[in-house]
Motif scaffolding. Structure first.
Motif, short mmCIF file in Angstrom:
data_model
loop_
_atom_site.label_atom_id
_atom_site.label_comp_id
_atom_site.label_asym_id
_atom_site.label_seq_id
_atom_site.Cartn_x
_atom_site.Cartn_y
_atom_site.Cartn_z
N UNK A 64 2.45 0.39 12.97
CA UNK A 64 1.02 0.60 12.78
C UNK A 64 0.74 1.17 11.39
N UNK A 65 1.61 2.07 10.94
CA UNK A 65 1.42 2.67 9.63
C UNK A 65 1.75 1.67 8.53
N UNK A 66 2.90 0.98 8.71
CA UNK A 66 3.32 0.05 7.65
C UNK A 66 2.34 -1.11 7.48
N UNK A 67 1.69 -1.51 8.58
CA UNK A 67 0.76 -2.64 8.49
C UNK A 67 -0.40 -2.33 7.56
N UNK A 68 -0.63 -1.06 7.30
CA UNK A 68 -1.73 -0.72 6.42
C UNK A 68 -1.41 -1.00 4.95
N UNK A 69 -0.12 -1.12 4.65
CA UNK A 69 0.24 -1.32 3.25
C UNK A 69 -0.30 -2.64 2.69
N UNK A 70 -0.01 -3.80 3.34
CA UNK A 70 -0.62 -5.03 2.84
C UNK A 70 -2.15 -5.01 2.94
N UNK A 71 -2.63 -4.37 3.98
CA UNK A 71 -4.08 -4.34 4.18
C UNK A 71 -4.77 -3.56 3.07
N UNK A 72 -4.12 -2.48 2.62
CA UNK A 72 -4.69 -1.70 1.53
C UNK A 72 -4.88 -2.57 0.30
N UNK A 73 -3.84 -3.38 0.01
CA UNK A 73 -3.92 -4.22 -1.19
C UNK A 73 -4.98 -5.31 -1.04
N UNK A 74 -5.00 -5.95 0.13
CA UNK A 74 -5.95 -7.05 0.25
C UNK A 74 -7.38 -6.51 0.34
N UNK A 75 -7.52 -5.34 0.93
CA UNK A 75 -8.85 -4.75 1.02
C UNK A 75 -9.34 -4.33 -0.38
N UNK A 76 -8.40 -3.91 -1.22
CA UNK A 76 -8.79 -3.53 -2.58
C UNK A 76 -9.39 -4.72 -3.30
N UNK A 77 -8.74 -5.89 -3.12
CA UNK A 77 -9.27 -7.11 -3.74
C UNK A 77 -10.65 -7.41 -3.21
#
Lengths: 274, 286
Positions: free
Chosen positions: A201-214
């Motif tokens: 659950x925590x690790x899944x936020x890593x790609x999401x952080x990047x794509x959300x930044x875009x």
């Protein structure tokens, strides 16, 4: 195991999405939902604050009856009311049990009941005022009472983006599960499995952080081409946006009834004491 | 680069980007934590209180103020408004406490590569947040119960319960969902996520805008809020007095208590209106 599976099926992401949209848009036809947001804010200002300073059980009970009535009128979903009741009972129950350890007696029940009554009035008032309001109306109302435009923008943005974000998070989570290896043994109290899921659950936020930044950048760029920053602080834009808000006959009627009712319980509380 | 200590400034759209990023992600995480079931072993509650690592990471990587305020607004919108649990004044309190805690966590770090600093910041943020929450919960019972001290056992039990949940949250949620994930994410995202928003990574050459803490708007909001809080406290004292009078003076007391309630409503409206004007003025000054 079968029970756990069917429970998991019910709790699918899709289901939650639908449930959420229902809460937001399901009941905007009721009488209270048609009131102007400002009326409800004013009404809530009283019912949200006054109970803290009222110590008469009679008045509190009267107010409680009134807000129960308005809550029924809003046809709010049962789930919300259930969550509320559990929360209130849980809190007072804990306090009651803990006070016995510190030499309390049954006399504590009366003050705790009063406290619970106060909290119920306040929470039911907020449910009446805000649950029946559709998100747009809430945003408009907040804008009208002077909350910065960014907040009402965020409300609409949240409603727009939430399903997309949920889906994306779900995809990432599932692909981590596909590629990864779940623990072979569950361990004591499913300890290993729980740790494994928390990690995912925590690790899944890593790609999401990047794509959300875009995505945030795209959003702001789109906002800028339409003059977003300028519009947020320009009074003329605000006026145009809020032109449709109008306080009508129903609003005055609602406020009048509330005031009359409050006055009657304040006066009758003087004659009836318990 | 002639200046050694450059101020960390962002353009208006960049601030908005940080705000939106923080709002949507923390909002989403709030919904996820709502879905995860709790585990209770005795009085110890192993629930996921919140994914504090998201606002912490963003506050450390970007401008702390906009990331913090974005996260708390995201929490209110996704976690409360959308779930039909928006509770008016309670949200204002949450907003202020959470923003403050995350902001402080963000300004502690001046070099995101330094793991010790990041760890201290993460724990400090959680401790400040949970501590202020505890104080506010205790105060609520204290105001809510008439003659709080006279009820035997109540003061101790309130403090015990709140103190216990404070320790529980700091040790469990704080370490598992703030400290460890922040230590994992910050070094990985540092230098990667900033270019996506079109900004330079923060490094130890850029100074924290100390004046950022003391911005006029922040001071005005702080003063207003403490004034409201003090007013409430004052009125609550007065409220108890009014109730005691009732036995002696009879009729008039009803009108006094009615008037007191009306005054509270009126003050709130005035505060909202003046707050708006002041915010507008300070925006124009910027």
């Amino acid at each position: 195991m079968a029970a756990a599976k069917s429970f998991a099926d019910k709790l699918s992401f899709e289901q939650i999405k639908i449930e959420l949209l229902n809460t937001a848009y399901g009941n905007d036809r009721t009488l209270i939902a048609k009131l102007d947001p400002r009326t409800l804010f004013l009404w809530y200002t009283f019912f949200g604050i006054a109970p803290w300073f009222i110590y008469s059980k009679m008045i509190l009970a009267g107010m409680l009856v009134f807000v129960i009535g308005t809550t029924i009128m809003t046809k709010v979903s049962r789930l919300i009311i259930f969550i509320l009741i559990m929360g209130l009972l849980g809190e007072s129950g804990y306090l009651l049990i803990a006070s016995f350890f510190f030499g309390g007696n049954l006399g504590i029940i009366v003050p705790l009941l009063t406290l619970t009554m106060k909290l119920s009035v306040i929470s039911l008032a907020s449910i009446t005022a805000f649950c029946s309001m559709s998100p747009e109306r809430l945003g408009e109302g907040l804008l009208r009472i002077g909350v910065p435009g960014q907040v009402s923008f965020s409300i609409s943005y949240g409603y727009r983006m939430l399903p997309t974000l949920f889906e994306e998070y779900n995809h990432i989570f599932m692909s981590y599960r596909l590629r990864g290896k779940s623990p072979e043994k569950h361990g004591l109290f499913y300890f290993r499995t729980v740790i494994y899921f928390i990690k995912l659950a925590v690790k899944s936020f890593y790609p999401l952080l990047l794509s959300m930044a875009k995505r945030a950048r795209t959003t702001v760029e789109a906002l800028e081409t339409k003059g977003g920053q300028y519009a947020f602080r320009n009074p003329a834009v605000k006026k145009l946006k809020l032109a449709k808000l109008r306080i009508g006959k129903n609003d005055y009627f609602f406020l009048l009834i509330s005031v009359l009712y409050l006055m009657s319980i304040f006066i009758s509380s003087h004659y009836v004491q318990f | 680069m002639t200046q050694i200590k450059e101020r960390y400034t962002l353009t208006q759209p960049q601030k908005m980007m940080v705000f939106i990023l923080s709002m949507s992600l923390y909002g989403l995480s709030n919904m996820i934590t709502e879905l995860v079931p709790e585990v209770n072993i005795g009085p110890v509650n192993f629930s996921i209180e919140y994914f504090a690592f998201i606002p912490l990471t963003l506050c450390i990587l970007f401008h702390p103020f906009y990331a913090a305020i974005g996260a708390s607004i995201g929490e209110v919108i996704f976690g409360e408004v959308m779930l039909g649990q928006f509770s008016g004044f309670g949200e204002i309190e949450k907003l202020v406490i959470f923003t403050l805690a995350m902001y402080v966590a963000g300004i502690i770090v001046n070099n995101p590569k330094n793991k010790v600093q990041v760890g201290i910041a993460a724990m400090t943020g959680v401790i400040i947040h949970q501590f202020l929450n505890m104080i506010s919960d205790i105060t609520k019972v204290w105001i809510g119960v008439d003659d709080f001290e006279a009820v035997s056992g109540l003061p101790q039990s309130v403090v015990a319960i709140e103190g216990f949940s404070f320790l529980n949250d700091v040790l469990f949620s704080g370490i598992l969902f703030a400290l460890l994930p922040t230590l994992y994410l910050v070094p990985r995202l540092y230098g990667k996520i900033e270019p996506l928003l079109g900004m330079k990574p923060r490094d130890n050459k850029t100074k924290y805008p100390i004046s950022g803490i003391l911005k006029p708007r922040f001071i005005i909001i702080g003063v207003l809020l403490s004034a409201v809080a003090m007013g409430c406290e004052f009125l609550s004292e007065a409220g108890i007095d009014i109730f005691e009078w009732e036995a002696e003076f009879g009729d008039t007391a009803i009108w006094i208590s009615l008037a007191a309630a009306a005054v509270v409503a009126l003050i709130t409206i005035i505060v909202l209106v003046t707050g708006k004007n002041k915010a507008k003025r300070s925006m124009a000054n910027e």
